[in-house]
Design an enzyme around this catalytic site. Structure first.
Site, mmCIF file in Angstrom:
data_model
loop_
_atom_site.group_PDB
_atom_site.id
_atom_site.type_symbol
_atom_site.label_atom_id
_atom_site.label_comp_id
_atom_site.label_asym_id
_atom_site.label_seq_id
_atom_site.Cartn_x
_atom_site.Cartn_y
_atom_site.Cartn_z
ATOM 1 N N CYS A 1 -48.631 20.495 20.912
ATOM 2 C CA CYS A 1 -47.734 20.958 21.970
ATOM 3 C C CYS A 1 -46.314 21.058 21.431
ATOM 4 C CB CYS A 1 -47.761 19.987 23.151
ATOM 5 S SG CYS A 1 -46.584 20.431 24.431
ATOM 6 N N THR B 1 -52.378 28.076 -7.461
ATOM 7 C CA THR B 1 -51.136 28.252 -6.706
ATOM 8 C C THR B 1 -50.161 29.113 -7.509
ATOM 9 O OG1 THR B 1 -49.290 27.174 -5.561
ATOM 10 C CG2 THR B 1 -50.108 26.082 -7.553
ATOM 11 N N CYS C 1 -50.673 23.365 26.906
ATOM 12 C CA CYS C 1 -50.883 21.921 26.743
ATOM 13 C C CYS C 1 -51.485 21.347 28.027
ATOM 14 C CB CYS C 1 -49.559 21.232 26.447
ATOM 15 S SG CYS C 1 -49.692 19.441 26.402
ATOM 16 N N ASN D 1 -52.951 24.054 1.215
ATOM 17 C CA ASN D 1 -53.896 24.771 2.073
ATOM 18 C C ASN D 1 -54.043 24.082 3.428
ATOM 19 O OD1 ASN D 1 -54.131 26.290 -0.197
ATOM 20 N ND2 ASN D 1 -56.148 25.514 -0.772
ATOM 21 N N VAL D 2 -54.274 24.891 4.447
ATOM 22 C CA VAL D 2 -54.422 24.378 5.818
ATOM 23 C C VAL D 2 -55.866 24.537 6.289
ATOM 24 C CG1 VAL D 2 -52.012 24.869 6.400
ATOM 25 C CG2 VAL D 2 -53.768 26.634 6.807
ATOM 26 N N HIS E 1 -48.778 21.339 4.131
ATOM 27 C CA HIS E 1 -48.432 22.442 5.040
ATOM 28 C C HIS E 1 -49.202 22.396 6.354
ATOM 29 C CE1 HIS E 1 -46.974 24.866 1.294
ATOM 30 N NE2 HIS E 1 -46.170 23.902 1.612
HETATM 31 N N1 APR Z 1 -59.157 30.661 -9.040
HETATM 32 C C1 APR Z 1 -57.942 30.201 -9.481
HETATM 33 N N2 APR Z 1 -56.749 30.762 -9.106
HETATM 34 C C2 APR Z 1 -56.809 31.828 -8.279
HETATM 35 C C3 APR Z 1 -58.030 32.371 -7.809
HETATM 36 C C4 APR Z 1 -59.243 31.740 -8.223
HETATM 37 N N3 APR Z 1 -60.431 32.167 -7.832
HETATM 38 N N4 APR Z 1 -57.748 33.451 -6.998
HETATM 39 C C5 APR Z 1 -56.382 33.550 -6.960
HETATM 40 N N5 APR Z 1 -55.817 32.584 -7.733
HETATM 41 C C6 APR Z 1 -54.383 32.292 -7.920
HETATM 42 C C7 APR Z 1 -53.461 33.505 -7.974
HETATM 43 O O1 APR Z 1 -53.334 34.000 -9.309
HETATM 44 C C8 APR Z 1 -52.135 32.912 -7.469
HETATM 45 O O2 APR Z 1 -51.396 32.358 -8.550
HETATM 46 O O3 APR Z 1 -53.978 31.571 -6.773
HETATM 47 C C9 APR Z 1 -52.586 31.769 -6.540
HETATM 48 C C10 APR Z 1 -52.382 32.021 -5.049
HETATM 49 O O4 APR Z 1 -50.998 32.090 -4.832
HETATM 50 P P1 APR Z 1 -50.425 32.326 -3.338
HETATM 51 O O5 APR Z 1 -51.178 33.404 -2.686
HETATM 52 O O6 APR Z 1 -48.958 32.456 -3.484
HETATM 53 O O7 APR Z 1 -50.812 30.979 -2.566
HETATM 54 P P2 APR Z 1 -50.085 29.539 -2.616
HETATM 55 O O8 APR Z 1 -49.496 29.279 -3.956
HETATM 56 O O9 APR Z 1 -51.040 28.559 -2.093
HETATM 57 O O10 APR Z 1 -48.900 29.765 -1.550
HETATM 58 C C11 APR Z 1 -48.087 28.685 -1.240
HETATM 59 O O11 APR Z 1 -47.078 29.903 0.562
HETATM 60 O O12 APR Z 1 -47.439 31.401 2.181
HETATM 61 C C12 APR Z 1 -47.184 30.091 1.970
HETATM 62 O O13 APR Z 1 -47.724 28.184 3.257
HETATM 63 C C13 APR Z 1 -48.297 29.190 2.478
HETATM 64 O O14 APR Z 1 -49.325 27.280 1.394
HETATM 65 C C14 APR Z 1 -48.885 28.596 1.198
HETATM 66 C C15 APR Z 1 -47.725 28.674 0.236
#
Ligand code: APR
Length: 248
Positions: free
Chosen positions: A129, A190, A149, A104-105, A121
């Site tokens: 810049c 994730t 910049c 997460n950012v 990330h």
């Molecule tokens: N609690 C737990 N899990 C949850 C919740 C919640 N309240 N809400 C959603 N989720 C889960 C979803 O089921 C999914 O598996 O969080 C996950 C989110 O997945 P993504 O949207 O793919 O996010 P992420 O895994 O962080 O993406 C990775 O992809 O787009 C790029 O750079 C960006 O860091 C990001 C990377």
């Protein structure tokens, strides 16, 4: 992948660990009102990542990219950490969680009080810049879009990792060190489809470590999870912390 009936097993596994780390994704911030990427209302359902999160897209239309990041920056600045973020900060204060690796950012882990955070990330609240490396902290979306910049006049860009770009060397190095020290990992919110972050739980498992996953649904990590807790991170983690606190 055993679905956890009671959280007791997870608490036992956490308390038995010598070196617990955590990997978090967009799901941990969903309850703070920050959209995920691939969930039902996910950002990549509405927009094409290559149109908004790639160096090419920025070269082609930096103003559009900054308009989109300005929207996300306002949302993030107006959001607050939720009980899941706070629980991880407590687990660190207890000396149980050794390191928190996040994709997460959004800075919500910092704002919740976590300290040993590895941002794989980047950080949406920093602009850098594209030429001289100057960096600037943002406490609001830039007024001028695209921002320039102040040092060399070139364009500033969000200090995040875009598709096709390498991860920040220092963060990647730290993540690898903690991953190889870990004997347990808490994987929270994730999809596990983005690499190299997605490889971290697999490496912990290959090294004989325990993989604990908390997610509202199954992910690419679930097949190797020793414990899978289906639920919202903001509801599950405080319960785990309470059970741990009772045992300490
Ligand atoms: N609690 C737990 N899990 C949850 C919740 C919640 N309240 N809400 C959603 N989720 C889960 C979803 O089921 C999914 O598996 O969080 C996950 C989110 O997945 P993504 O949207 O793919 O996010 P992420 O895994 O962080 O993406 C990775 O992809 O787009 C790029 O750079 C960006 O860091 C990001 C990377």
């Amino acid at each position: 992948m055993p679905i956890v009936e009671t959280l007791e097993d997870v608490v036992e596994a956490i308390l038995k660990s010598r070196y617990l780390i955590s990997l978090t994704g967009a799901g941990i911030s969903a309850e703070s009102g920050i959209p995920t990427f691939r969930g039902r209302d996910g950002l990549w359902r509405k927009y094409r990542p290559e149109d908004l999160a790639s160096p090419e897209a920025f070269r082609n239309n930096p103003k559009l990219i900054w308009e989109w990041y300005s929207w996300r920056i306002s949302m993030i600045i107006n959001a607050s950490p939720n009980p899941a973020h706070v629980s991880l900060a407590r687990l660190e204060d207890m000396g149980i969680l050794k390191a928190l690796i996040t994709q997460n950012v959004d800075n919500l882990h910092e704002r919740a009080g976590s300290k040993n955070i590895i941002k794989l990330h980047g950080d949406i609240l920093t602009a850098r810049c594209i030429s001289c490396g100057y960096k600037k902290r943002l406490d609001a979306p830039p007024e001028e879009l695209p921002p320039k910049c102040p040092s060399c006049g070139e364009l500033l860009r969000p200090d995040v990792v875009w598709f096709g770009e390498p991860l920040p060397t220092e963060a990647l190095g730290a993540a690898i060190i903690h991953t190889h020290r870990a004997d347990a990992i808490l994987v929270i919110g994730t999809s596990g489809v983005v690499y190299p972050a997605g490889a971290i739980p697999y490496t912990v498992r290959e090294n004989g470590g325990v993989v604990i996953e908390i997610n509202i649904g199954e992910s690419a990590i679930t097949p190797i999870a020793d414990y899978f807790v289906r639920g919202k991170a903001g509801e599950v983690l405080p319960k785990i912390l309470d059970l741990i606190a009772k045992k300490l």
